[in-house]
Design a protein around this motif. Structure first.
Motif, short mmCIF file in Angstrom:
data_model
loop_
_atom_site.label_atom_id
_atom_site.label_comp_id
_atom_site.label_asym_id
_atom_site.label_seq_id
_atom_site.Cartn_x
_atom_site.Cartn_y
_atom_site.Cartn_z
N ILE A 163 0.85 -1.20 0.00
CA ILE A 163 0.00 0.00 0.00
C ILE A 163 0.88 1.24 0.00
CG2 ILE A 163 -1.88 1.21 1.14
CD1 ILE A 163 -2.62 -1.63 0.31
N ALA A 164 0.68 2.11 -0.97
CA ALA A 164 1.46 3.35 -1.05
C ALA A 164 1.00 4.34 0.01
CB ALA A 164 1.32 3.98 -2.44
N GLU A 165 1.94 5.07 0.57
CA GLU A 165 1.60 6.14 1.50
C GLU A 165 0.80 7.21 0.76
OE1 GLU A 165 5.53 7.21 2.62
OE2 GLU A 165 5.61 5.79 4.30
N GLY A 166 -0.30 7.63 1.36
CA GLY A 166 -1.11 8.67 0.74
C GLY A 166 -2.28 8.14 -0.08
N ALA A 167 -2.41 6.82 -0.23
CA ALA A 167 -3.59 6.26 -0.89
C ALA A 167 -4.81 6.48 0.01
CB ALA A 167 -3.40 4.78 -1.18
N THR A 168 -5.95 6.70 -0.60
CA THR A 168 -7.17 6.89 0.18
C THR A 168 -7.82 5.55 0.49
OG1 THR A 168 -8.65 7.07 -1.73
CG2 THR A 168 -7.56 9.10 -0.97
N SER A 169 -8.71 5.55 1.45
CA SER A 169 -9.41 4.31 1.81
C SER A 169 -10.23 3.79 0.65
CB SER A 169 -10.29 4.54 3.05
OG SER A 169 -9.49 4.78 4.19
N TRP A 170 -10.85 4.67 -0.11
CA TRP A 170 -11.62 4.24 -1.27
C TRP A 170 -10.72 3.56 -2.30
CZ3 TRP A 170 -11.51 4.91 -6.49
CH2 TRP A 170 -12.63 4.50 -7.21
N GLN A 171 -9.56 4.15 -2.55
CA GLN A 171 -8.63 3.56 -3.51
C GLN A 171 -8.17 2.18 -3.06
OE1 GLN A 171 -5.87 6.88 -3.41
NE2 GLN A 171 -6.37 7.47 -5.52
N ILE A 172 -7.89 2.03 -1.78
CA ILE A 172 -7.41 0.75 -1.25
C ILE A 172 -8.51 -0.31 -1.36
CG2 ILE A 172 -6.66 -0.45 0.83
CD1 ILE A 172 -5.26 2.19 1.64
N VAL A 173 -9.73 0.02 -0.92
CA VAL A 173 -10.83 -0.93 -0.98
C VAL A 173 -11.15 -1.31 -2.42
CG1 VAL A 173 -13.30 -1.23 -0.56
CG2 VAL A 173 -11.82 -0.28 1.23
N ASP A 174 -11.19 -0.33 -3.30
CA ASP A 174 -11.48 -0.60 -4.71
C ASP A 174 -10.45 -1.56 -5.30
OD1 ASP A 174 -12.90 0.05 -7.28
OD2 ASP A 174 -10.92 0.81 -7.80
N ALA A 175 -9.17 -1.34 -4.98
CA ALA A 175 -8.11 -2.20 -5.51
C ALA A 175 -8.18 -3.60 -4.91
CB ALA A 175 -6.75 -1.57 -5.25
N LEU A 176 -8.46 -3.70 -3.62
CA LEU A 176 -8.54 -5.02 -2.98
C LEU A 176 -9.70 -5.83 -3.56
CD1 LEU A 176 -7.78 -4.26 0.78
CD2 LEU A 176 -6.26 -5.26 -0.93
N ARG A 177 -10.79 -5.18 -3.89
CA ARG A 177 -11.91 -5.90 -4.49
C ARG A 177 -11.55 -6.47 -5.86
NH1 ARG A 177 -16.32 -1.45 -2.40
NH2 ARG A 177 -16.92 -2.54 -0.47
N LYS A 178 -10.58 -5.86 -6.53
CA LYS A 178 -10.16 -6.32 -7.85
C LYS A 178 -9.03 -7.36 -7.78
CE LYS A 178 -11.26 -1.86 -9.98
NZ LYS A 178 -10.67 -0.62 -10.59
N ALA A 179 -8.52 -7.61 -6.60
CA ALA A 179 -7.42 -8.57 -6.44
C ALA A 179 -7.98 -9.99 -6.47
CB ALA A 179 -6.68 -8.32 -5.12
N GLU A 180 -7.76 -10.70 -7.59
CA GLU A 180 -8.41 -11.99 -7.80
C GLU A 180 -7.90 -13.08 -6.86
OE1 GLU A 180 -6.83 -14.78 -9.28
OE2 GLU A 180 -4.89 -13.77 -9.31
N PHE A 181 -6.75 -12.89 -6.23
CA PHE A 181 -6.21 -13.93 -5.36
C PHE A 181 -6.74 -13.83 -3.93
CE2 PHE A 181 -3.35 -10.30 -5.29
CZ PHE A 181 -3.07 -10.13 -3.96
N LEU A 182 -7.56 -12.81 -3.65
CA LEU A 182 -8.17 -12.66 -2.33
C LEU A 182 -9.62 -13.11 -2.37
CD1 LEU A 182 -6.72 -9.20 -1.28
CD2 LEU A 182 -5.95 -11.46 -0.55
N SER A 183 -10.21 -13.34 -1.20
CA SER A 183 -11.60 -13.78 -1.12
C SER A 183 -12.35 -12.92 -0.11
CB SER A 183 -11.66 -15.25 -0.70
OG SER A 183 -11.18 -15.41 0.63
N GLY A 184 -13.66 -13.10 -0.08
CA GLY A 184 -14.47 -12.40 0.92
C GLY A 184 -14.84 -10.99 0.49
N GLU A 185 -15.77 -10.43 1.24
CA GLU A 185 -16.29 -9.09 0.95
C GLU A 185 -15.81 -8.08 1.98
OE1 GLU A 185 -17.97 -8.41 -1.78
OE2 GLU A 185 -17.89 -10.50 -2.39
N ILE A 186 -15.74 -6.83 1.56
CA ILE A 186 -15.50 -5.70 2.47
C ILE A 186 -16.83 -4.99 2.61
CG2 ILE A 186 -14.20 -3.58 2.87
CD1 ILE A 186 -12.00 -4.73 1.04
N ALA A 187 -17.44 -5.11 3.77
CA ALA A 187 -18.81 -4.65 3.94
C ALA A 187 -18.94 -3.13 3.84
CB ALA A 187 -19.34 -5.13 5.30
N ALA A 188 -17.99 -2.42 4.41
CA ALA A 188 -18.08 -0.96 4.42
C ALA A 188 -16.70 -0.37 4.26
CB ALA A 188 -18.71 -0.48 5.73
#
Length: 383
Positions: free
Chosen positions: A169-194
């Motif tokens: 995770i780069a310093e200065g990334a926003t929470s929206w950017q991090i969550v959006d990218a994690l949702r696109k990471a195909e090697f991870l599972s599960g949902e981020i509710a909020a």
């Protein structure tokens, strides 16, 4: 006669024991001696493998001289049943004893393939890297974004048991950017509710396994950021104009977005602290931009004059004090700078053309710095 026979038998037994002891001693010295390997190698141990296969692979790669001594050493040391699957770095001249320790110790692989999923300010990307054992440096063999077709290099390694994964995770990334990218990471599972609160995620590098839960990774990030902030707050300088750790986190996020030069962070912090103490507005563009984008992506254009005049909670050209929330997820260095700023009389700063900033104590000095920066911008535009 029987006495002679008994005596001879005893003598032979003693000689045999001496010979055996000598052989054992020689084998032990061979097992612990410096090995023949001239250049470090990456040894891959397949799931379900055994010491016979491993010893043969090591002999083929020139890491050991005797497969028999290697296997007997593993047996004698009680490690013959503790072989671990993975890819392991075997350094030059490693002894057989050291190699046995390496392949039975367990834990993450120490060489081979690493997939790094980088979440930056502008985009997320995969980077597939292979360790060169000789130089112990990683060589990038593939780079692609979540939207790209999967390259062959990644398809080849993604399902291997010893491929390691990291999310950076780069310093200065926003929470929206991090969550959006994690949702696109195909090697991870599960949902981020909020979406997590802005500023609550610690930028860092996180070791993962394929299939790990996204929400659990978010929890790890939040725990680390809480710990960083608590420690920095405990060790803060006296007399700072913050009423809570939350306010310090807001300041840290502004510092993070204002400078890409690590050594400047304490000076940038001093400017904003001095402004707060003197009742001056912070007048910082990153807060205005956050009010426009809500942290969802990059603005991609200049700030309009109407936006600089708009009365919004994040427009620090209009409001006094800090905005209501952080505007990004600051790294540890920015948190520490916010809570231990440099002691200066600076009230202004502007870009100096080198990637850093020119600091000023007075408006007159700042005006000269701004003029120089505009000259640099004009010159660059004409080139």
């Amino acid at each position: 006669m029987w006495k002679n026979i008994a005596s001879n038998a005893l003598s032979l037994s003693i000689i045999a024991l001496v010979v055996i002891a000598g052989v054992i001693g020689w084998g032990k010295r061979q097992y612990e001696a410096e090995g023949p390997l001239e250049t470090a190698i990456c040894l891959r141990v397949e799931q379900g493998s055994n010491f016979t296969r491993v010893s043969e692979a090591l002999e083929t790669q020139g890491a050991i001289d005797s497969t028999a001594i290697f296997r007997m050493g593993a047996e004698y040391s009680g490690k013959s049943t503790e072989l671990k699957a993975g890819s392991f770095l075997v350094e030059e001249h490693a002894s057989m004893r050291q190699i046995v320790d390496i392949v039975t110790r367990g834990g993450a692989s120490t060489c081979g393939t690493e997939v790094v999923y980088r979440i930056g300010i502008n985009a997320a990307e995969y980077r597939v890297r292979e360790l060169d054992p000789a130089t112990q440096t990683f060589l990038v063999v593939a780079e692609f974004t979540p939207e790209d077709d999967v390259p062959a290099e990644y398809a080849r390694v993604r399902d291997l048991a010893d491929t390691r994964y990291r999310v950076a995770i780069a310093e200065g990334a926003t929470s929206w950017q991090i969550v959006d990218a994690l949702r696109k990471a195909e090697f991870l599972s599960g949902e981020i509710a909020a979406q997590p609160a802005e500023g609550s995620l610690a930028p860092d590098s996180y070791e993962l396994r394929p299939g790990d839960d996204r929400a659990e990774l978010i929890d790890r990030m939040q725990t680390k950021q809480d710990e960083r902030l608590a420690t920095a707050w405990e060790n803060r300088a006296e007399g700072l104009p913050y009423e809570s750790p939350g306010e310090a986190l807001i300041m840290a996020s502004i510092i993070e977005k204002e400078t890409g030069q690590p050594e400047e962070r304490p000076q940038v912090a001093s400017v904003f602290v001095n402004r707060l103490e003197q009742g001056m507005r912070l007048q910082t563009d990153p807060t205005v931009i956050y009010g426009i984008t809500n942290g969802q992506g990059v603005l991609g254009r200049g700030i309009r004059q109407s936006e600089l005049r708009a009365d919004t909670p994040y427009n620090t050209y209009v409001i006094s004090g800090l905005p209501p929330t952080p505007i990004a997820n600051p790294g540890l260095a920015s948190i520490e700078a916010a809570l231990n700023p440099a002691e200066t009389d600076y009230l202004f700063f502007v870009a100096d053309g080198s990637g850093g900033h020119a600091f000023a104590k007075t408006l007159e000095e700042h005006t000269r710095n701004v003029s120089r920066w505009r000259e640099i911008e004009a010159q660059r535009a004409s080139e």
